[in-house]
Design a protein around this motif. Structure first.
Motif, short mmCIF file in Angstrom:
data_model
loop_
_atom_site.label_atom_id
_atom_site.label_comp_id
_atom_site.label_asym_id
_atom_site.label_seq_id
_atom_site.Cartn_x
_atom_site.Cartn_y
_atom_site.Cartn_z
N GLY A 96 0.81 -1.21 0.00
CA GLY A 96 0.00 0.00 0.00
C GLY A 96 0.84 1.26 0.00
N LEU A 97 1.95 1.24 0.73
CA LEU A 97 2.86 2.39 0.72
C LEU A 97 3.48 2.58 -0.65
CD1 LEU A 97 4.63 1.90 4.18
CD2 LEU A 97 2.94 3.64 3.56
N PHE A 98 3.82 1.48 -1.33
CA PHE A 98 4.34 1.56 -2.69
C PHE A 98 3.32 2.19 -3.63
CE2 PHE A 98 3.92 -0.68 -6.79
CZ PHE A 98 5.01 -0.14 -7.46
N LEU A 99 2.06 1.74 -3.54
CA LEU A 99 1.01 2.28 -4.39
C LEU A 99 0.81 3.77 -4.15
CD1 LEU A 99 -1.67 -0.55 -4.06
CD2 LEU A 99 -0.16 -0.13 -6.01
N THR A 100 0.81 4.16 -2.89
CA THR A 100 0.61 5.57 -2.54
C THR A 100 1.74 6.43 -3.09
OG1 THR A 100 -0.55 4.92 -0.51
CG2 THR A 100 0.26 7.18 -0.64
N GLY A 101 2.99 5.96 -2.91
CA GLY A 101 4.13 6.71 -3.43
C GLY A 101 4.09 6.85 -4.95
N ALA A 102 3.71 5.77 -5.63
CA ALA A 102 3.64 5.82 -7.09
C ALA A 102 2.57 6.81 -7.56
CB ALA A 102 3.37 4.43 -7.65
N ASP A 103 1.41 6.80 -6.91
CA ASP A 103 0.34 7.70 -7.33
C ASP A 103 0.62 9.15 -6.97
OD1 ASP A 103 -1.58 6.80 -9.01
OD2 ASP A 103 -3.08 6.36 -7.48
N LEU A 104 1.45 9.40 -5.99
CA LEU A 104 1.85 10.77 -5.71
C LEU A 104 2.60 11.38 -6.89
CD1 LEU A 104 3.01 10.61 -1.98
CD2 LEU A 104 0.87 11.54 -2.90
N ARG A 118 -10.23 13.09 -5.10
CA ARG A 118 -10.57 14.17 -4.16
C ARG A 118 -12.02 14.08 -3.70
NH1 ARG A 118 -6.76 18.11 -7.20
NH2 ARG A 118 -5.32 18.70 -5.53
N ARG A 119 -12.91 13.64 -4.59
CA ARG A 119 -14.33 13.61 -4.25
C ARG A 119 -14.71 12.38 -3.43
NH1 ARG A 119 -14.78 15.28 -9.68
NH2 ARG A 119 -15.41 13.19 -10.33
N SER A 120 -13.93 11.31 -3.50
CA SER A 120 -14.26 10.09 -2.75
C SER A 120 -14.00 10.33 -1.27
CB SER A 120 -13.44 8.91 -3.26
OG SER A 120 -12.06 9.13 -3.07
N THR A 121 -14.82 9.72 -0.45
CA THR A 121 -14.69 9.90 1.00
C THR A 121 -13.92 8.74 1.62
OG1 THR A 121 -16.72 8.68 1.55
CG2 THR A 121 -16.95 11.03 0.99
N LEU A 122 -13.42 8.96 2.82
CA LEU A 122 -12.70 7.91 3.53
C LEU A 122 -13.60 6.71 3.79
CD1 LEU A 122 -10.63 9.99 6.12
CD2 LEU A 122 -9.93 9.19 3.86
N LEU A 123 -14.87 6.97 4.11
CA LEU A 123 -15.80 5.87 4.38
C LEU A 123 -16.04 5.04 3.12
CD1 LEU A 123 -17.70 4.38 6.26
CD2 LEU A 123 -19.49 6.04 5.68
N GLU A 124 -16.22 5.69 1.97
CA GLU A 124 -16.41 4.98 0.71
C GLU A 124 -15.21 4.10 0.40
OE1 GLU A 124 -19.14 8.39 -1.54
OE2 GLU A 124 -17.00 8.16 -1.98
N VAL A 240 -7.52 4.52 1.71
CA VAL A 240 -7.92 5.33 2.87
C VAL A 240 -6.79 6.27 3.28
CG1 VAL A 240 -8.74 5.27 5.25
CG2 VAL A 240 -9.49 3.52 3.62
N GLY A 241 -5.60 5.69 3.49
CA GLY A 241 -4.47 6.54 3.88
C GLY A 241 -4.09 7.53 2.80
N GLY A 242 -4.09 7.08 1.54
CA GLY A 242 -3.74 7.99 0.44
C GLY A 242 -4.75 9.12 0.28
N THR A 243 -6.03 8.80 0.43
CA THR A 243 -7.06 9.84 0.34
C THR A 243 -6.95 10.83 1.49
OG1 THR A 243 -8.58 8.34 -0.80
CG2 THR A 243 -9.55 10.27 0.25
N ALA A 244 -6.67 10.34 2.69
CA ALA A 244 -6.47 11.23 3.83
C ALA A 244 -5.28 12.16 3.60
CB ALA A 244 -6.26 10.41 5.10
N LEU A 245 -4.21 11.62 3.01
CA LEU A 245 -3.03 12.43 2.70
C LEU A 245 -3.37 13.49 1.66
CD1 LEU A 245 0.05 12.87 3.00
CD2 LEU A 245 0.36 11.19 1.17
N LEU A 246 -4.13 13.11 0.64
CA LEU A 246 -4.52 14.04 -0.40
C LEU A 246 -5.39 15.16 0.17
CD1 LEU A 246 -4.58 14.77 -3.41
CD2 LEU A 246 -6.52 13.22 -3.66
#
Length: 265
Positions: A96-104, A118-124, A240-246
Motif C-alpha cells: 500500500g505504501l508503494f502504491l501511494t508513493g507511485a500515485d503521488l 478528491r471527491r471520494s470519502t474515507l468511508l467509501e 484510505v491513507g492515500g485519500t487522507a493524505l490528499l
C-alpha cells in the motif's frame, strides 16, 4: 463461508459504486440506486460460480483456503492463523505504501482521476476495500490462478493432482493473472477519464501488477486467506491513507507539485 464473505464484500462496494455512477460521463436509463442494486445482484450470481469453480480448481492443483477448510473439519494448517494473517497484512501494508508513493507521482498528470480521488470519502474507500480484499482475491487468485494452473496441467498432458504442482506452472499463472488484474481496472478508469492513454495503461499495470504478484505468491504458499489479508491491508493504506493524505494536502499544500482542487483555481 467464502460465498458469504463475497456477498458482504459486494454489499460494501455499493457506496463507491454510487460515486462512480455519479462521476461517469455515460447517461443512465435507471436511477443510481437501481443500477447499484443490479450490480450487487450480478455479483451475487458471479461469485456463486467463482467460489464453486474456484474451490474445485484449487483442490485439483493443491491450492485453496486451508484455514476455512480447517474450520470445516479439515486438517490444521502448518502455520497458525494469526501468524499467516499478520504476515499477509504486513506485506500488504508495504504494498500500500508503494502504491501511494507511485500515485503521488502519477496522479498530478491525470486530472480527472485526481478529481475523482478528491471527491471520494474515507468511508467509501474503507468500505470498498472489503470488495478489493475479498472479492477480487476470490476471482483472480482462487479461481484465476488455480484455473490457469489446472489448464496448464491439462495442456501439458499431465493429470492434475493435489500435489506436487510444478513451480513454473504456478508462477506462470500468477503473472498471467497479475496482468489481467491490472487490465481489469481499465473499464472503470475509462468511465471516469473518458479514454485510456498510454500513461493510464502504464499506471494500471505498474500499480496493480506487483500487488497481484505478491497476493498470488501468498495464495500459493499460505492460502487465499493470507492473500485476502494482504490485499485488504494494501487497499486500506492506499485508498484510505492515500485519500487522507490528499485531503490534508489540499488544506495545507505541503506537496507543491500537486495541482490545487478545481474550486481553488
Amino acid at each position: 463461508m467464502l460465498y458469504a464473505a463475497a456477498l458482504a464484500g459486494a454489499a460494501c462496494l455499493t457506496p463507491y459504486v454510487l460515486r462512480l455512477i455519479k462521476s461517469s460521463n455515460r447517461p443512465l436509463k435507471v436511477s443510481p440506486a437501481v443500477a447499484a442494486a443490479a450490480g450487487f445482484a450480478q455479483n451475487a450470481v458471479l461469485f456463486a460460480l467463482v467460489v464453486f469453480v474456484g474451490l474445485l480448481a484449487a483442490h485439483a492443483v493443491g491450492l485453496g483456503a486451508p484455514y476455512v477448510a480447517a474450520l470445516s473439519g479439515g486438517a490444521a494448517p502448518a502455520r497458525p492463523f494469526a501468524s499467516a494473517m499478520t504476515m499477509g497484512a504486513a506485506r500488504g501494508a508495504a504494498a500500500g505504501l508503494f502504491l501511494t508513493g507511485a500515485d503521488l507521482v502519477l496522479l498530478p498528470r491525470m486530472p480527472k482521476l485526481l478529481e475523482l480521488a478528491r471527491r471520494s470519502t474515507l468511508l467509501e474507500n474503507f468500505s470498498a476495500s472489503f470488495y478489493g480484499g475479498i472479492n477480487e482475491e476470490l476471482l483472480t487468485r482462487l479461481l484465476g490462478v488455480s484455473g490457469v494452473v489446472w489448464l496448464i496441467g491439462l495442456a501439458s498432458h499431465s493429470k492434475p493432482a493435489p500435489a506436487p504442482t510444478p513451480e513454473w506452472a504456478v508462477w506462470t499463472a500468477i503473472v498471467v493473472m497479475a496482468v489481467l488484474f491490472g487490465l481489469g481496472h481499465l473499464p472503470a478508469t475509462k468511465a471516469v477519464a473518458g479514454k485510456i492513454t498510454g500513461l493510464i495503461l502504464l499506471r494500471a499495470l505498474a500499480l496493480n501488477g506487483p500487488v497481484a504478484i505478491l497476493c498470488g505468491w501468498l495464495f500459493w504458499r499460505y492460502g487465499i486467506e493470507a492473500a485476502i489479508a494482504a490485499h485488504f491491508t494494501a487497499d486500506i493504506v492506499y485508498h484510505v491513507g492515500g485519500t487522507a493524505l490528499l485531503q490534508a494536502n489540499d488544506r495545507r499544500r505541503f506537496m507543491s507539485w500537486f495541482p490545487p482542487p478545481a474550486s481553488v483555481h
